[in-house]
Design a protein around this motif. Structure first.
Motif, PDB file in Angstrom:
ATOM      1  N   GLY A   2       0.820  -1.194   0.000  1.00  0.00           N
ATOM      2  CA  GLY A   2       0.000   0.000   0.000  1.00  0.00           C
ATOM      3  C   GLY A   2       0.855   1.246   0.000  1.00  0.00           C
ATOM      4  N   ASP A   3       0.186   2.409   0.047  1.00  0.00           N
ATOM      5  CA  ASP A   3       0.872   3.696  -0.042  1.00  0.00           C
ATOM      6  C   ASP A   3       1.828   3.886   1.127  1.00  0.00           C
ATOM      7  N   THR A   4       3.083   4.221   0.814  1.00  0.00           N
ATOM      8  CA  THR A   4       4.109   4.380   1.845  1.00  0.00           C
ATOM      9  C   THR A   4       4.082   5.752   2.486  1.00  0.00           C
ATOM     10  N   GLY A   5       3.445   6.730   1.840  1.00  0.00           N
ATOM     11  CA  GLY A   5       3.439   8.089   2.355  1.00  0.00           C
ATOM     12  C   GLY A   5       4.655   8.891   1.928  1.00  0.00           C
ATOM     13  N   ILE A   6       5.641   8.245   1.295  1.00  0.00           N
ATOM     14  CA  ILE A   6       6.837   8.929   0.803  1.00  0.00           C
ATOM     15  C   ILE A   6       6.632   9.221  -0.683  1.00  0.00           C
ATOM     16  N   PRO A   7       6.826  10.467  -1.114  1.00  0.00           N
ATOM     17  CA  PRO A   7       6.622  10.807  -2.527  1.00  0.00           C
ATOM     18  C   PRO A   7       7.453   9.909  -3.446  1.00  0.00           C
ATOM     19  N   VAL A   8       6.828   9.422  -4.505  1.00  0.00           N
ATOM     20  CA  VAL A   8       7.511   8.544  -5.461  1.00  0.00           C
ATOM     21  C   VAL A   8       7.679   9.290  -6.774  1.00  0.00           C
ATOM     22  N   PRO A   9       8.911   9.477  -7.241  1.00  0.00           N
ATOM     23  CA  PRO A   9       9.129  10.202  -8.504  1.00  0.00           C
ATOM     24  C   PRO A   9       8.622   9.411  -9.705  1.00  0.00           C
ATOM     25  N   SER A  10       8.323  10.121 -10.777  1.00  0.00           N
ATOM     26  CA  SER A  10       7.743   9.487 -11.962  1.00  0.00           C
ATOM     27  C   SER A  10       8.679   8.467 -12.598  1.00  0.00           C
ATOM     28  N   TRP A  11      10.013   8.721 -12.570  1.00  0.00           N
ATOM     29  CA  TRP A  11      10.941   7.759 -13.175  1.00  0.00           C
ATOM     30  C   TRP A  11      10.875   6.416 -12.445  1.00  0.00           C
ATOM     31  N   ALA A  12      10.667   6.452 -11.108  1.00  0.00           N
ATOM     32  CA  ALA A  12      10.576   5.205 -10.338  1.00  0.00           C
ATOM     33  C   ALA A  12       9.294   4.454 -10.682  1.00  0.00           C
ATOM     34  N   GLU A  13       8.224   5.193 -10.935  1.00  0.00           N
ATOM     35  CA  GLU A  13       6.971   4.550 -11.327  1.00  0.00           C
ATOM     36  C   GLU A  13       7.127   3.850 -12.671  1.00  0.00           C
ATOM     37  N   ARG A  14       7.884   4.470 -13.578  1.00  0.00           N
ATOM     38  CA  ARG A  14       8.105   3.841 -14.888  1.00  0.00           C
ATOM     39  C   ARG A  14       8.937   2.561 -14.750  1.00  0.00           C
ATOM     40  N   VAL A  15       9.929   2.604 -13.862  1.00  0.00           N
ATOM     41  CA  VAL A  15      10.730   1.401 -13.628  1.00  0.00           C
ATOM     42  C   VAL A  15       9.852   0.297 -13.044  1.00  0.00           C
ATOM     43  N   ALA A  16       9.004   0.646 -12.088  1.00  0.00           N
ATOM     44  CA  ALA A  16       8.110  -0.334 -11.465  1.00  0.00           C
ATOM     45  C   ALA A  16       7.167  -0.950 -12.503  1.00  0.00           C
ATOM     46  N   ASP A  17       6.694  -0.135 -13.427  1.00  0.00           N
ATOM     47  CA  ASP A  17       5.817  -0.648 -14.485  1.00  0.00           C
ATOM     48  C   ASP A  17       6.523  -1.725 -15.296  1.00  0.00           C
ATOM     49  N   GLU A  46      15.125   2.547  -2.978  1.00  0.00           N
ATOM     50  CA  GLU A  46      13.952   2.802  -2.140  1.00  0.00           C
ATOM     51  C   GLU A  46      12.796   3.354  -2.964  1.00  0.00           C
ATOM     52  N   ALA A  47      13.098   4.274  -3.878  1.00  0.00           N
ATOM     53  CA  ALA A  47      12.043   4.871  -4.702  1.00  0.00           C
ATOM     54  C   ALA A  47      11.333   3.804  -5.536  1.00  0.00           C
ATOM     55  N   VAL A  48      12.096   2.877  -6.099  1.00  0.00           N
ATOM     56  CA  VAL A  48      11.494   1.809  -6.896  1.00  0.00           C
ATOM     57  C   VAL A  48      10.707   0.856  -5.990  1.00  0.00           C
ATOM     58  N   ALA A  49      11.269   0.536  -4.823  1.00  0.00           N
ATOM     59  CA  ALA A  49      10.561  -0.332  -3.877  1.00  0.00           C
ATOM     60  C   ALA A  49       9.228   0.292  -3.468  1.00  0.00           C
TER      61      ALA A  49
END
Length: 488
Positions: A2-17, A46-49
């Motif tokens: 679930g949501d960690t509460g820590i801002p996630v940058p867009s590049w990390a979201e693309r990696v996760a995808d 951490e951002a990707v996690a």
């Protein structure tokens, strides 16, 4: 999950995808042979996690400390006598200052504490314990059984001939060293290798009990399989042609039959005026020190920048107040300019109530209304002013006697200007009003603003320049300003 509460940058979201469904094991790490400075790598991981967690994926986030690695170089600040431990596992070398269980823990524990202070959901694993607990037993056996294939991969990737006696496994000699041994035989059912040391003595090492380790290039691919790694970031030095990922990728596919984890290549950090960060050269910024001058999310922003695939130059001196102002503006943090907050912190010390009064007079009602947050902001600003601020920003209100001495050194025009300002200065004035008064009085008297403001700073701070004068003066007790401006 679930949501960690820590801002996630867009590049990390693309990696996760790109990584797809889980479960996932995100790994980062380093050999703790000196002060650990690779915070950027950990923050990329951490951002990707967190991006994966925000998608509802099951994630294990690991910092793999290579504590079993042999000591190869004495870190800055460590006695040269420690050269006697070359070849010994970092976990078996004593702490040079006697404050931790080992040389590796001396450098690892402060870094580990900083990660937890940042609220990071991460496991810190020590490689010597993984070997001793049998986590690497199966992959070590696989590596030894495929020695010839691994040698071939290394030769093809590096373009150099590997010795005929080369082995992927480094057994620990009776002396404690992991170097200088030659493996003669593998006894897979006993999880042992037979080897001879440099002096020709025959010994055995049980790899299920951590009596040795895999060579670092082989170990990288092996731990992907042993830990089930699905993502790991790397600096550009590792991803270059013939680098560690080049060989590990082939070893993972061809020997361990394990899919290559996803990765992100990050660029290096540079320190302004010093060059690239390097533990061996002593060019480092330690996370525990940085957490004394900024909150965890600001530290994340500092090291990640807009895009960690681009190099960053870190400026903790002149450029830091601007960074903090931009961070606060983007995140809804303190409304008080960091330079002004540093000034207040230097003026009132740890007296939060006095700081609140000073900020109210300067027009910063919002910041003054939250004592707990203000105390934290003052803590960061005070530490920065003490440890990092350039001399021009290290200021403190002069004692009355000192102020009189500086006032006596002003010319008649400047003294008359200060007297005129004092006569018009009211306790109800805000920072902008005081700023207007200072400027308009100078213009009205035909005094150049530069000389006028120099007189202000001289009598208050003993300097010819300083923070924006209006908010500063508005925040001070009116009687103190009058006394100094009138030279009394």
């Amino acid at each position: 999950m679930g949501d960690t509460g820590i801002p996630v940058p867009s590049w990390a979201e693309r990696v996760a995808d790109r990584l797809g469904g889980g479960p996932h094991v995100v790994v980062t790490g380093i050999s703790p042979s000196g002060h650990i400075h690779n915070l950027r790598e950990v923050l990329v991981a951490e951002a990707v996690a967190n991006a994966l967690r925000n998608r509802g994926e099951e994630v294990r986030f690991v910092f793999h400390a290579d504590t079993i690695d042999p000591l190869r170089k004495v870190a800055p600040g460590v006695p040269e006598s420690y050269e006697e431990y070359f070849g010994h596992s970092l976990s078996r070398v004593p702490d040079p200052e006697g404050c931790h269980a080992s040389y590796s823990d001396h450098f690892l524990v402060p870094f580990e504490e900083a990660l937890h202070e940042m609220g990071m959901d991460i496991e810190v694993l020590r490689s010597h314990e993984l070997y001793e607990d049998g986590v690497y037993t199966d992959v070590t056996r696989e590596a030894i059984e495929h020695t010839e294939r691994l040698r071939g991969i290394l030769q093809e990737a590096s373009g150099r001939e590997m010795p005929g006696h080369w082995s992927p496994y480094l057994p620990r000699r009776t002396s404690g060293k992991l170097t200088g041994a030659r493996v003669l035989e593998h006894l897979p059912e006993e999880h042992c290798v037979v080897f001879v040391d440099e002096d020709g003595f025959e010994e055995t090492a049980d790899y299920s009990k951590g009596e040795g380790k895999l060579g670092w290039r082989v170990e990288l691919a092996a731990r992907w399989k042993a830990l089930g790694v699905t993502f790991e970031p790397f600096g550009k030095d590792h991803t270059s042609r013939g680098g560690s990922t080049d060989t590990a990728d082939r070893m993972s596919r061809e020997v361990f039959h394990y899919p290559i984890p996803g990765r992100f290549e990050y660029e290096w950090n540079y320190i302004k005026g010093q060059g690239a960060m390097s533990s061996s050269k002593g060019i480092v910024l330690l996370p525990k020190d940085l957490l004394k001058i900024m909150p965890p999310d600001a530290l994340r922003r500092l090291f990640l920048g807009r895009d960690p695939a681009r190099a960053i130059e870190l400026d903790l001196w002149e450029g830091f107040p601007r960074f903090m102002d931009e961070f606060n503006e983007e995140t809804g943090g303190s409304e008080v300019p960091f330079n002004h907050l540093a000034l207040v912190a230097q003026t009132v010390g740890e007296d939060v109530e006095a700081a609140a009064t000073m900020l109210r007079r300067g027009g910063y009602e919002g910041a003054a209304g939250d004592p707990e947050q203000l105390a934290q902001d003052l803590y960061y600003a005070r530490n920065w002013a003490r440890d990092w601020a350039p001399e021009s920003m290290r200021i403190g209100l002069l004692e009355p006697e000192e102020s009189r001495e500086f006032a006596a050194g002003l010319d008649a025009e400047q003294r008359e200007y200060l007297g005129a300002v004092a006569a018009s200065l009211g306790p109800e004035m805000g920072g902008d009003e005081v700023q207007d008064l200072l400027y308009s009085t100078a213009v009205g008297r035909g005094l150049k603003p530069k000389r006028a403001f120099a007189a202000v700073y001289k009598t208050l701070l003993g300097k010819t320049s300083g923070p924006k004068a209006g908010p500063f003066i508005a925040g001070l007790p009116p009687e103190e300003v009058h006394r100094r401006f009138l030279g009394s």
